[in-house]
Every structure is written in C-alpha cells, then in structure tokens.
Design a protein around this motif. Sequence first.
Motif, PDB file in Angstrom:
ATOM      1  N   GLN A   1      33.293  42.219  49.494  1.00  7.23           N
ATOM      2  CA  GLN A   1      33.643  41.011  49.880  1.00  7.23           C
ATOM      3  C   GLN A   1      35.417  40.667  49.549  1.00  7.23           C
ATOM      4  O   GLN A   1      35.347  40.915  48.037  1.00  7.23           O
ATOM      5  CB  GLN A   1      32.962  39.837  49.799  1.00  7.23           C
TER       6      GLN A   1
ATOM      7  N   ALA B   1      34.315  37.946  40.701  1.00 12.21           N
ATOM      8  CA  ALA B   1      34.267  36.835  40.051  1.00 12.21           C
ATOM      9  C   ALA B   1      33.924  36.916  38.589  1.00 12.21           C
ATOM     10  O   ALA B   1      34.390  36.216  37.521  1.00 12.21           O
ATOM     11  CB  ALA B   1      33.404  35.872  40.798  1.00 12.21           C
TER      12      ALA B   1
ATOM     13  N   ILE C   1      38.835  31.077  38.757  1.00 13.03           N
ATOM     14  CA  ILE C   1      37.823  31.459  38.122  1.00 13.03           C
ATOM     15  C   ILE C   1      38.373  31.989  36.608  1.00 13.03           C
ATOM     16  O   ILE C   1      37.853  31.792  35.702  1.00 13.03           O
ATOM     17  CB  ILE C   1      37.055  32.577  38.675  1.00 13.03           C
TER      18      ILE C   1
ATOM     19  N   TRP D   1      29.139  32.358  38.830  1.00 10.16           N
ATOM     20  CA  TRP D   1      29.787  33.277  39.361  1.00 10.16           C
ATOM     21  C   TRP D   1      28.882  34.360  40.127  1.00 10.16           C
ATOM     22  O   TRP D   1      29.314  35.395  40.744  1.00 10.16           O
ATOM     23  CB  TRP D   1      30.731  33.873  38.562  1.00 10.16           C
ATOM     24  N   SER D   2      27.763  34.622  39.720  1.00 10.98           N
ATOM     25  CA  SER D   2      26.813  35.640  40.126  1.00 10.98           C
ATOM     26  C   SER D   2      26.484  35.374  41.670  1.00 10.98           C
ATOM     27  O   SER D   2      25.866  36.288  42.423  1.00 10.98           O
ATOM     28  CB  SER D   2      25.640  35.514  39.474  1.00 10.98           C
ATOM     29  N   SER D   3      26.822  34.142  42.335  1.00 13.60           N
ATOM     30  CA  SER D   3      26.705  34.049  43.841  1.00 13.60           C
ATOM     31  C   SER D   3      27.949  34.346  44.419  1.00 13.60           C
ATOM     32  O   SER D   3      27.965  34.584  45.560  1.00 13.60           O
ATOM     33  CB  SER D   3      26.048  32.776  44.099  1.00 13.60           C
ATOM     34  N   PHE D   4      28.951  34.612  43.692  1.00 14.20           N
ATOM     35  CA  PHE D   4      30.107  35.068  44.368  1.00 14.20           C
ATOM     36  C   PHE D   4      30.379  36.606  44.231  1.00 14.20           C
ATOM     37  O   PHE D   4      29.697  37.184  43.683  1.00 14.20           O
ATOM     38  CB  PHE D   4      31.404  34.583  43.303  1.00 14.20           C
ATOM     39  N   PRO D   5      31.490  37.086  44.886  1.00  9.37           N
ATOM     40  CA  PRO D   5      31.841  38.560  44.972  1.00  9.37           C
ATOM     41  C   PRO D   5      31.687  38.937  43.524  1.00  9.37           C
ATOM     42  O   PRO D   5      32.056  38.390  42.352  1.00  9.37           O
ATOM     43  CB  PRO D   5      32.885  38.711  45.550  1.00  9.37           C
ATOM     44  N   LYS D   6      31.505  40.056  43.087  1.00 11.51           N
ATOM     45  CA  LYS D   6      31.411  40.760  41.823  1.00 11.51           C
ATOM     46  C   LYS D   6      32.569  40.548  41.220  1.00 11.51           C
ATOM     47  O   LYS D   6      32.636  40.651  39.818  1.00 11.51           O
ATOM     48  CB  LYS D   6      31.013  42.360  42.035  1.00 11.51           C
TER      49      LYS D   6
ATOM     50  N   MET E   1      38.030  38.186  48.197  1.00  6.10           N
ATOM     51  CA  MET E   1      38.070  36.846  47.458  1.00  6.10           C
ATOM     52  C   MET E   1      39.573  36.826  47.486  1.00  6.10           C
ATOM     53  O   MET E   1      40.356  37.345  46.893  1.00  6.10           O
ATOM     54  CB  MET E   1      37.476  36.952  45.950  1.00  6.10           C
TER      55      MET E   1
ATOM     56  N   ILE F   1      41.349  31.702  44.159  1.00  2.00           N
ATOM     57  CA  ILE F   1      40.177  31.590  43.846  1.00  2.00           C
ATOM     58  C   ILE F   1      39.866  32.545  42.554  1.00  2.00           C
ATOM     59  O   ILE F   1      39.414  31.959  41.668  1.00  2.00           O
ATOM     60  CB  ILE F   1      39.045  32.196  44.802  1.00  2.00           C
ATOM     61  N   GLN F   2      40.385  33.563  42.589  1.00  2.00           N
ATOM     62  CA  GLN F   2      40.369  34.442  41.345  1.00  2.00           C
ATOM     63  C   GLN F   2      41.114  33.967  40.227  1.00  2.00           C
ATOM     64  O   GLN F   2      40.573  33.985  39.061  1.00  2.00           O
ATOM     65  CB  GLN F   2      41.300  35.790  41.740  1.00  2.00           C
TER      66      GLN F   2
END
Length: 182
Positions: free
Chosen positions: A3, A141, A13, A134-139, A5, A9-10
């Motif tokens: 995915q 994150a 985070i 962040w566990s529900s975001f792409p790796k 990102m 957003i990066q």
Amino acid sequence: MYQVMPFRIQVLIFLCGLFNNFAYVVSLSAAKIIFSTEIVSSHTHRKAHTVVSQVLFYADGPAFIAQFCAPFLLKIITYNKRILILSILCTSSLLLIGFNEESTGFYSKYFSIVGIILTSIMFGFGESTFYSLWSSFPKKAIGCFAAGTGAAGIVGSGVFDILLRMFGLKTTLIILASFGII
C-alpha cells in the motif's frame, strides 16, 4: 499487496514519534542539571552513581509499568482521549520540573522527580498508543514512527542545549512545555 502511503502522512507519523520521545529526552537532560548540585556536593563517586541510578529508575520504571498496563487501558480509552492525556502529561511534567529548578526547599527535588515520573508515564503510554494505532496502517508507518523516536534523542537534546544556552533551565522547560499543548 503493497500500500502506498502519502509522504505528508509519513512525515506526520515521524513527528508523532519525535514528539512522543521529545519530552523524555528533555526531562533526562534537565534532570542531569537539576541533580548536578547533589552530585557535585557529595564528594563521593558512589553518591554520584546513586543519584544517576535513581533518576534513570524514575525515568524508566514508570514507562515499563505504563507499557505493561496499556493493553488493558487501550480498549477503554479512545484515541482522542489518549492524545489529550499524553498532552497533559507532557506539559505538566516539563512545567513541574521547570518551576522547581530554582527552588532550594526540601520538596524541590521531589517535585522534579514527580515531573520525571510523569514524563516516563507519557513516554510509555504514548508508545503503546501510537504503535497500536500504526499497526492498522501500512507497514511503513511503524518505520516512520520508530525513526521519529530515534530522532528525538538528537533533536531533543540539541534543541534543549540551544535553548538552555539562550534562556536558562526554567525558561527553556516552560518553552518546551508548549510542545505538549501542540
């Protein structure tokens, strides 16, 4: 499937990781200055190690307990409330340390220790909060957050040192306490 990102957003985070550990680094830097008079006046190498050990215990012990208890609390407290709690802990801990820096009374050291403990709780609870988010975001994150926590040591100590040279400890901690409000 990989995915994508967005870069902004990066960066956000990364900044969450930076600000989560920023107050922790600042409080440890301030603690060294606050307790340096006790270390210098002790005249013994053993007393200096005892003071440093106590500060590190107060800085890491509550964080461990917060991280241990967080999985039970994270299910009951919403993310918005967690962020509010983290902001309050960050601001109050730095203000508590800052306002007690110049005091010479008996309780001054203890208020500073309470400030360090609050920072430690904020650090531990913040890591648990953000890693679960962040566990529900792409790796990617988690990597961005981890990079921010690592950068906090360099940025936090650097900003602290610059402001300390310009304003002194009390004013520096009051300025940095505003980061908790942001």
